[in-house]
Each structure stands twice: as structure tokens, then as C-alpha cells.
Design a protein around this motif. Structure first.
Motif: not given
Length: 208
Positions: A51-67
Motif C-alpha cells: 500500500f505504500h507503493h500502490f494505494p489500490t490493486k488497480e494501481a498495481v495493474l496500471f503501474d507500467h503505464l505510470v512508469v
């Protein structure tokens, strides 16, 4: 017995590992069925670390796009200072489209788009707004007073509209190439503008 957490000097390495393990779980057992606890266990970190790195499970899935967006913003900073803003945006986003996405990521995002379209739309919308703000800020800093802020914001939103439309078509219609989708969208918009927007009033100049 729980696995011993991995200690790393590079905090970004932990973020990448969490995202990679989450993507593996999404692919093997499904996005909906995967829990934060399972992601934490697979990545050998605590639940709070996830949760420190990703506020939600959805944020984990879309992290590649953020990077990818963060890297693209940095590349925009490195483009020639005298390059027209729209040229910079087009070349930057076309390069992003040419890079494409990892196939396993595409499969997962397509699955989410198909089963939870509202969630996917919200994630893309939120990410797009943040990306737009970052790109416009870089261009405003680079151009200073030589290009009106309204022009930069309008061009940034338009260019991102090209990319967002191309990405939507690519993901939802399972087209083979994001780059081809992007080039098609840009060509259609350019041709329609040249054909349909003749004779419009000229833009008013801001007061000096």
C-alpha cells in the motif's frame, strides 16, 4: 512459514518486484481473484509495503503505464528547446506508441477493459490528466513567453487525445499494433481539420 522479506537498497526495485509479481498472479489466477495479501506474499513484502507503493490493486495493474509516462515526461525535457510544441508532442507520443506494451500486460489490461470497463476508464482518465499536467508544465517552462499557455494546454490535450483514442482502439478491439492505431488517428484528425475547419475565425491574441 512466511518467507523472509527481501531487503534492498533501491526502493524502486521493491516497487518493480511488487508490480511484476502482481502481474504474474493476475495472469495465472485472474485479476478479480488476486488479493493484496497474495501479492505481498509473492513479492516477499508486508501488506503495508504494497500500500505504500500502490494505494489500490488497480494501481498495481496500471503501474507500467505510470512508469512509461514518467519516462516520457523526462524525454520531453530533453527535446530541442527550439522545437515547436506540437512537433515535440507528436514525436514523443509516437515513440511511446512504437514502444508498445509487454504482451502479458496487454492481455491483463484487455481483460480488465472487457470485464470492468468503468474501472479501466477511471484509471485511464486519472492517469491521462496527470500526464497532461506534467507535459504541459514542461512545455510552458521551455517556451516561456514565446508560446501562450492556452496554446500549450490546448495542443497537449489534443495530442493526448490522439494517443488515448489509439490506445482505446488498440486495447478494446485487439488491434495488432498500437503504432498503427496512433498513426491512423493522427492522420484522420489532420485530414478532417484541413477539410472541415477552413475559414474559421483566427485566434485572438492575448493582451500584451
Amino acid at each position: 512459514m512466511p518467507e523472509t522479506p527481501i531487503r534492498e537498497r533501491d526502493p524502486n526495485a521493491k516497487r518493480v518486484r511488487i508490480a511484476d509479481e502482481a502481474l504474474r498472479l493476475f495472469q495465472t489466477q485472474g485479476y478479480t481473484e488476486t488479493t493484496i495479501d497474495q501479492i505481498a506474499s509473492a513479492a516477499r513484502v508486508g501488506r503495508r509495503t504494497v500500500f505504500h507503493h500502490f494505494p489500490t490493486k488497480e494501481a498495481v495493474l496500471f503501474d507500467h503505464l505510470v512508469v512509461r509516462r514518467e519516462a516520457a515526461t523526462q524525454r520531453l525535457r530533453e527535446r530541442p528547446a527550439d522545437e515547436p510544441p506540437l512537433t515535440s508532442l507528436h514525436l514523443l507520443l509516437r515513440d511511446l506508441a512504437e514502444q508498445g506494451y509487454e504482451q502479458r500486460l496487454v492481455e491483463q489490461i484487455r481483460a480488465v477493459v472487457a470485464t470492468e470497463p468503468q474501472l479501466a476508464a477511471e484509471q485511464f482518465s486519472t492517469g491521462s490528466r496527470a500526464f497532461e499536467t506534467s507535459l504541459a508544465a514542461v512545455l510552458e517552462s521551455r517556451c516561456g513567453d514565446t508560446v501562450p499557455a492556452l496554446e500549450i494546454r490546448a495542443l497537449t490535450k489534443m495530442a493526448l487525445g490522439w494517443f488515448a483514442t489509439a490506445a482505446h482502439v488498440y486495447l478494446s478491439e485487439e488491434r495488432p499494433s498500437l503504432l498503427e492505431c496512433f498513426d491512423d488517428v493522427v492522420a484522420i484528425c489532420s485530414q478532417a481539420s484541413a477539410r472541415d475547419l477552413q475559414g474559421l475565425p483566427a485566434a485572438t491574441k492575448p493582451d500584451s
